[in-house]
Design an enzyme around this catalytic site. Structure first.
Site, PDB file in Angstrom:
ATOM      1  N   SER A 101      72.652-118.984  18.190  1.00  0.00           N
ATOM      2  CA  SER A 101      73.542-119.873  17.434  1.00  0.00           C
ATOM      3  C   SER A 101      74.282-119.183  16.293  1.00  0.00           C
ATOM      4  O   SER A 101      75.170-119.801  15.692  1.00  0.00           O
ATOM      5  CB  SER A 101      72.739-121.052  16.874  1.00  0.00           C
ATOM      6  OG  SER A 101      72.310-121.891  17.923  1.00  0.00           O
TER       7      SER A 101
ATOM      8  N   GLU B 272      59.564 -60.330 -15.735  1.00  0.00           N
ATOM      9  CA  GLU B 272      59.783 -59.744 -14.422  1.00  0.00           C
ATOM     10  C   GLU B 272      60.467 -58.375 -14.464  1.00  0.00           C
ATOM     11  O   GLU B 272      60.254 -57.555 -13.582  1.00  0.00           O
ATOM     12  CB  GLU B 272      60.626 -60.706 -13.565  1.00  0.00           C
ATOM     13  CG  GLU B 272      59.958 -62.027 -13.237  1.00  0.00           C
ATOM     14  CD  GLU B 272      58.795 -61.877 -12.263  1.00  0.00           C
ATOM     15  OE1 GLU B 272      58.841 -60.959 -11.430  1.00  0.00           O
ATOM     16  OE2 GLU B 272      57.839 -62.660 -12.378  1.00  0.00           O
TER      17      GLU B 272
END
Length: 672
Positions: A380, A87
């Protein structure tokens, strides 16, 4: 000097002065539109917030730009050197702008005006990604150069490289080499090998053009170019290069990591936004250490979701999730799902830490969390709170109560006449058997003896935060609670009477590791350990010989206690139970209350999920629940509740809080 020559020199100097003045003015104008030096110095790129489980594994990430900044020294040298070589090979020599590349670019653009050539250095690319747009114009290029000079003034070459490698885009929401490494190779950037480093480096120029999923051949060619660079700068031998050039890409599938706990993560996300704000959640790079255990969560997902699919098939429930998913692909306005839903939560007994959470069958179609947001009638499953209150007030598991019709007079209201689930009456029985078989009339008679106000008080003490009306029907679970709330109430029993609040987050750290929040269990004694042990023992009978027997039939042999729950018309099915280390609550039903199917009790459709899950995740080394002091065991007659004689047809060993055990022999069977 002749007059014409003097005139030429003067004219040249005036023109040069104007050029300089215009250049300075242009520079100042460009600089005025750019960030100040202070902004440049204080710049911090958005970073993703990571949510980790209790073992440090990534559960999910929250981000606008998925980025995890890492120090330069943790990035492999071959990746750094390859990027510089390709680069910006004169990176260490220039001061932000490479004049040689600029000159070459100008010549190329003059010769080929239709194909603009760039000459951006790494520093310029960094400047562009930090503060500018990617739009290719002369003004942007000039601004980029000015910013590059500023960056070189304020940062060292190593700092610029570190920022660049953490900032560079890799497609989608992926930014920085660390995030790219996790995305494409599923590993920390420091563990990348040279071939993987070359692959990452090759994508920087154009992530779309060099996508491993859409342009793999093109990416391999560019990766091999990077590998050749690594060979030339001494990172690879010739033999290593030849082998590397033949290596396939070996990237992870495009789908990436699946969020195993979307409902849990959403609870975390909402809390963080409320506590710290949006930017903290999506940009700060914080780390959230949670209580989730991915092993338990994954097992819960696999078992529970497959079970719900099976219920739809076996009982021909309509609509099925599969049908909904098929039409949802073509109908975006289909609305909320109407198929069977479920929720599950697992708590650590001692700490209250949430180890797993399922809030529905598909977070993508419904974000409503049925574990924390849905108020459902508990039926329950509320009975253990009733029995806790009576045991803590002098009753014993061996006491006899009538399972026969009862009518309660309520001033100003119609008489209350409860009934059993099966519409049958089994006559007198011990409280242990009454809980094991979930006899409604036993629970209501106990509520009449001690008063519903006392039951509500015990439930609140044990962790139920919803306001409880002091009605007799409370004993049968007529109230609506969330799954997490009632599961936490059960956890108080499992934790030998000690209440702890559910915890989802252990600690929060910012990007620099500074501690922002830390949560620890805050244990509070809610009921006596002896009472908790008696109730635990009675709830073991639910699993061993009562409505939760499916758990044993499925092969779970470890210590287990729990309670089933079923509401009228089979609209809600529950099982909440615990081992010595884990408490797990399960609910199954439809969002809009309707019958699941006739016979869809908690013992039939919820308890099996609990049993299968515990077979895989329960790691209890204890063969029984811990016994506190002052517990006595006596052989009693199941018909009278008194000390068993040799003539009692049904005797069993029962546990008592010392001083409450019976002292007289069975009056029913004192001789043959």
């Amino acid at each position: 000097m002749t007059r014409p020559l003097r005139a030429f020199i003067l004219t040249f100097l005036i023109v040069l002065l104007f050029i300089i003045l215009f250049g300075v003015a242009g520079f100042l104008k460009l600089r005025a539109d750019l960030p100040t030096p202070e902004t440049i110095l204080n710049f911090k790129a958005p970073a993703s917030t990571r949510i980790l489980d209790c073992k440090g594994r990534v559960v999910a990430e929250l981000f606008q730009e998925k980025r995890r900044p890492v120090p330069l020294e943790t990035i492999p040298a071959c990746l750094v050197d390859a990027v510089v070589a390709v680069e910006d090979k004169r990176f260490y020599q220039h001061w932000g702008i490479d004049l040689i590349r600029v000159a070459g670019s100008i010549v190329a653009n003059i010769l080929h005006p239709g194909n603009l050539q760039g000459a951006s250095t790494i520093t310029q690319q960094l400047a562009r990604s930090m503060f500018l747009t990617p739009k290719r114009t002369l003004t942007r290029k000039l601004k980029e150069m000015v910013l590059a000079l500023e960056l070189e003034r304020h940062y060292s070459k190593q700092e610029i490289l570190e920022m660049y490698l953490n900032q560079v885009w890799f497609g989608g929401s992926i930014y920085g080499v660390a995030a790219a490494s996790e995305k494409y190779f599923g590993k920390h950037v420091s563990r990348l090998d040279p071939v993987e480093c070359a692959t990452i480096g090759a994508m920087i120029a154009n992530p779309s053009a060099y996508s491993p999923y859409y342009r793999p051949e093109r990416l391999i060619r560019r990766r091999n170019f990077f590998l050749t660079k690594l060979y030339r700068i001494g990172h690879l031998t010739k033999e290593e290069l030849d082998q590397a050039l033949k290596t396939p890409l070996n990237v992870q599938p495009a789908g990436g990591v699946t969020n195993e706990a979307p409902y849990f993560v959403e609870e975390i996300r909402r809390y963080l936004i409320k506590q710290y704000g949006y930017d903290f959640v999506y940009k700060s790079g914080a780390t959230i250490y949670t209580t989730l255990d991915l092993d338990i969560q994954s097992a819960a997902n696999r078992i529970f979701l497959a079970w719900l699919d099976r219920l739809e098939t076996d009982y021909r429930l309509k609509p099925t999730k599969q049908f909904y998913d098929s039409i949802a692909k073509s109908d975006t306005a289909i609305g909320e799902p109407t198929y069977l839903q479920g929720a599950l939560v697992v708590l650590d007994v001692k700490t209250g830490e949430v180890r797993a959470m399922i809030g529905g069958r598909d977070f993508r179609t419904s974000e409503f969390n049925r574990a924390t947001q849905a108020l459902r009638q508990v039926g329950s499953t509320f009975k253990p709170f009733v029995f806790t209150a009576v045991i803590d007030n002098g009753f014993t598991a061996a006491d006899i109560e009538e399972d026969n019709p009862i009518t309660l007079k309520i001033p100003g209201q119609p008489d209350y006449q409860p009934h059993n689930y099966d519409r049958k009456f089994l006559g007198p029985m011990t409280l242990r058997r009454g809980l094991a078989l979930s006899r409604n009339l036993i629970a209501v008679r106990l509520a009449a003896r001690i008063g519903p106000e006392l039951i509500a008080q015990y439930a609140r003490t044990m962790g139920i935060t919803t306001k409880l009306p002091p009605y007799y029907s409370l004993a049968l679970g007529s109230i609506e609670l969330t799954l997490l709330e009632i599961t936490n109430g059960f956890n108080t029993i499992a934790n030998q009477g000690v209440r702890v609040k559910p915890i989802l987050i252990n600690r929060v750290e910012d990007q620099n590791g500074q501690l922002l929040e830390e949560n620890h269990p805050e244990p509070q004694l809610a009921i006596r350990p002896q009472t908790a042990y008696i109730i635990t023992s009675m709830m073991q009978s639910v699993v061993n010989e009562g409505t939760g027997i499916a758990i044993r039939q499925l092969g779970f042999t470890g210590p287990a206690a729990g309670k089933t729950g079923t509401t009228d018309d089979y609209t809600d099915a529950w099982f909440i139970g615990f081992t010595p280390t884990l408490t797990c609550g399960i609910w199954i039903g439809y969002d809009k209350k309707r019958t699941i199917f006739r016979g869809a009790t908690g013992g039939v459709i919820a308890a099996p999920v609990w049993g299968e899950l515990m077979k895989q995740v329960a790691s209890d080394t204890m063969s029984t629940f811990p016994v506190p002091p002052d517990i006595t065991t006596s052989a009693i007659c199941e018909q009278s509740g008194k000390l068993a004689t040799p003539f009692c047809p049904r005797a069993r060993y029962e546990v008592f809080i010392s001083g409450t055990e019976p002292t007289t022999p069975c009056p029913l069977h004192n001789r043959p």
